[in-house]
Write a protein that holds these residues in place. Structure first.
Motif, mmCIF file in Angstrom:
data_model
loop_
_atom_site.group_PDB
_atom_site.id
_atom_site.type_symbol
_atom_site.label_atom_id
_atom_site.label_comp_id
_atom_site.label_asym_id
_atom_site.label_seq_id
_atom_site.Cartn_x
_atom_site.Cartn_y
_atom_site.Cartn_z
ATOM 1 N N VAL A 53 1.970 -8.332 4.437
ATOM 2 C CA VAL A 53 1.388 -6.995 4.155
ATOM 3 C C VAL A 53 2.468 -6.154 4.313
ATOM 4 C CG1 VAL A 53 -0.342 -5.222 4.280
ATOM 5 C CG2 VAL A 53 -1.017 -7.504 4.471
ATOM 6 N N TYR A 54 2.696 -4.983 3.300
ATOM 7 C CA TYR A 54 3.686 -3.950 3.419
ATOM 8 C C TYR A 54 2.930 -2.596 3.379
ATOM 9 C CZ TYR A 54 7.059 -0.233 3.351
ATOM 10 O OH TYR A 54 8.024 0.972 3.625
ATOM 11 N N GLY A 55 2.807 -1.709 4.155
ATOM 12 C CA GLY A 55 2.284 -0.384 3.925
ATOM 13 C C GLY A 55 3.453 0.786 4.256
ATOM 14 N N HIS A 56 3.459 1.823 3.344
ATOM 15 C CA HIS A 56 4.304 2.832 3.619
ATOM 16 C C HIS A 56 3.605 4.163 3.783
ATOM 17 C CE1 HIS A 56 8.638 4.431 3.095
ATOM 18 N NE2 HIS A 56 8.030 5.397 2.865
ATOM 19 N N SER A 57 3.834 4.801 5.189
ATOM 20 C CA SER A 57 3.368 5.721 5.375
ATOM 21 C C SER A 57 1.767 5.850 5.431
ATOM 22 C CB SER A 57 3.587 7.420 4.580
ATOM 23 O OG SER A 57 3.408 8.266 5.136
ATOM 24 N N LEU A 58 0.911 6.593 4.715
ATOM 25 C CA LEU A 58 -0.382 6.389 4.622
ATOM 26 C C LEU A 58 -0.578 5.065 4.580
ATOM 27 C CD1 LEU A 58 -3.342 7.229 4.527
ATOM 28 C CD2 LEU A 58 -2.864 7.875 2.038
ATOM 29 N N GLY A 59 -0.047 4.392 3.744
ATOM 30 C CA GLY A 59 -0.242 3.073 3.495
ATOM 31 C C GLY A 59 -0.074 2.060 4.476
ATOM 32 N N GLY A 60 0.637 2.285 5.465
ATOM 33 C CA GLY A 60 0.894 1.483 6.884
ATOM 34 C C GLY A 60 -0.282 1.904 7.528
ATOM 35 N N LEU A 61 -0.987 2.803 7.648
ATOM 36 C CA LEU A 61 -2.253 3.154 8.315
ATOM 37 C C LEU A 61 -3.323 2.359 7.715
ATOM 38 C CD1 LEU A 61 -2.904 6.995 9.225
ATOM 39 C CD2 LEU A 61 -2.232 4.988 10.880
ATOM 40 N N ILE A 62 -3.621 2.211 6.171
ATOM 41 C CA ILE A 62 -4.290 1.531 5.419
ATOM 42 C C ILE A 62 -4.177 0.039 5.785
ATOM 43 C CG2 ILE A 62 -5.422 0.852 3.326
ATOM 44 C CD1 ILE A 62 -4.444 3.866 2.350
ATOM 45 N N PHE A 119 1.144 -1.164 -0.131
ATOM 46 C CA PHE A 119 -0.116 0.041 0.071
ATOM 47 C C PHE A 119 0.898 1.169 0.133
ATOM 48 C CE2 PHE A 119 -2.225 -3.478 1.682
ATOM 49 C CZ PHE A 119 -3.714 -3.285 1.339
ATOM 50 N N HIS A 120 0.612 2.369 -0.857
ATOM 51 C CA HIS A 120 1.474 3.266 -1.083
ATOM 52 C C HIS A 120 1.166 4.520 -0.336
ATOM 53 C CE1 HIS A 120 -1.608 5.443 -3.217
ATOM 54 N NE2 HIS A 120 -1.959 4.297 -4.133
ATOM 55 N N HIS A 121 2.074 5.523 -0.321
ATOM 56 C CA HIS A 121 2.188 6.578 0.549
ATOM 57 C C HIS A 121 1.167 7.701 -0.154
ATOM 58 C CE1 HIS A 121 5.163 7.463 -2.680
ATOM 59 N NE2 HIS A 121 4.839 8.658 -2.415
ATOM 60 N N LEU A 130 -7.753 11.897 3.754
ATOM 61 C CA LEU A 130 -8.075 10.590 4.123
ATOM 62 C C LEU A 130 -7.448 10.094 5.130
ATOM 63 C CD1 LEU A 130 -8.978 7.768 3.027
ATOM 64 C CD2 LEU A 130 -7.023 7.418 1.879
ATOM 65 N N ALA A 131 -6.018 10.421 5.361
ATOM 66 C CA ALA A 131 -5.244 10.057 6.595
ATOM 67 C C ALA A 131 -5.864 10.771 7.689
ATOM 68 C CB ALA A 131 -3.925 10.563 6.398
ATOM 69 N N HIS A 132 -6.291 11.908 7.641
ATOM 70 C CA HIS A 132 -7.080 12.728 8.932
ATOM 71 C C HIS A 132 -8.248 12.013 9.323
ATOM 72 C CE1 HIS A 132 -4.296 16.266 9.671
ATOM 73 N NE2 HIS A 132 -3.609 15.531 9.057
ATOM 74 N N SER A 133 -8.804 11.437 8.403
ATOM 75 C CA SER A 133 -10.215 10.605 8.811
ATOM 76 C C SER A 133 -10.057 9.375 9.427
ATOM 77 C CB SER A 133 -11.116 10.632 7.482
ATOM 78 O OG SER A 133 -10.640 9.409 6.339
ATOM 79 N N HIS A 134 -8.785 9.116 9.404
ATOM 80 C CA HIS A 134 -8.559 7.465 10.106
ATOM 81 C C HIS A 134 -9.249 7.629 11.662
ATOM 82 C CE1 HIS A 134 -6.112 4.842 12.524
ATOM 83 N NE2 HIS A 134 -6.113 3.936 11.559
ATOM 84 N N PRO A 135 -9.814 6.551 11.816
ATOM 85 C CA PRO A 135 -10.500 6.382 13.349
ATOM 86 C C PRO A 135 -9.357 6.244 14.290
ATOM 87 C CG PRO A 135 -10.785 4.456 12.168
ATOM 88 C CD PRO A 135 -10.487 5.458 11.048
#
Length: 234
Positions: free
Chosen positions: A70-79, A6-8, A157-162
């Motif tokens: 699974v790997y997520g980078h930055s925002l992708g890490g949250l996702i 999942f990308h940044h 999108l990142a700021h809407s993360h619960p």
């Protein structure tokens, strides 16, 4: 084993170009493309985390029935983390390994610039400070404006993360943190330990927030060393 990537914020699936070749035939790299960029350019971008998770869950669930990581980078890490929370909560097969890079733990306050109030110039300055504006984009005003629009939506999108208290997942967790990343200090990286009931480790890499682009060979070497450990647990 499939490796979902999942990308940044402001990025695209092409940031994982070369990963399949670098990781070899034992891994099938699955770069996940969010709407509104590259081959999905005509699709509206998400600004709501819950709606994005609904779509990802529906589209990726059939691919997550076998062995996967699974790997997520930055925002992708949250996702990535939030998607796996949902997978575990609904009793489905968890990944063999969850890896997050350049991503602060989700229980901490948001460190990114507030997208709703920042001007285009402020977002551009912030993005350049992190090394997120390629020279070819900076030289073309139209490209730069589109990049800023994309970044703004992804930051919304990142700021809407619960934000919620840490719930330990029964999944091995690895954090990739760069030495010079202003958005993830070593102390913050260790804060991820509360999000797993399994084994946990932080791996320090050279570079800044986009270490996976600055040092792709080093990044892939670390990931390739981690994946066989997950495979042996199967």
């Amino acid at each position: 084993m499939r490796l979902f990537c999942f990308h940044h914020a402001g990025g695209a699936a092409s940031s994982f170009a070369g990963w399949q070749e670098g990781l070899g035939e034992s891994v099938t790299v699955v770069p996940v493309q969010l709407p509104g960029r590259e081959r999905r350019i005509r699709q509206p971008r998400f600004r709501d985390f819950g709606r994005l998770l609904d779509e990802l869950d529906e589209q990726l669930a059939p691919l997550m029935e076998g062995h996967y990581a699974v790997y997520g980078h930055s925002l992708g890490g949250l996702i990535a983390h939030e998607l796996i929370r949902r997978v575990v909560a609904t009793g489905r097969r968890a990944p063999e390994l969850l890896m997050v890079g350049a991503c602060a733990p989700p229980h901490l306050p948001r460190a990114a610039v507030a997208p709703q109030h920042a001007s285009d110039a402020e977002l551009t300055s912030w993005m350049r400070g992190l090394g997120g504006v390629p020279d070819r984009v900076a030289r073309h005003p139209d490209w730069l404006r589109r990049s800023v629009d994309l970044l703004r939506d992804d930051l919304c999108l990142a700021h809407s993360h619960p934000r919620h208290p840490a719930v330990p997942l029964p999944v091995p967790l690895r954090v990739l943190a760069a030495q010079d990343d202003p958005l993830l200090t070593p102390a913050q990286a260790r804060g991820w330990s509360g999000h797993t009931s399994h084994d946990f480790r932080v791996h320090t890499l050279p570079g800044g927030h986009f270490f996976h682009r600055e040092y792709p060979e080093t990044t892939l070497r670390v990931i390739s060393q981690l994946l066989p450990v997950a495979t042996e647990r199967v």
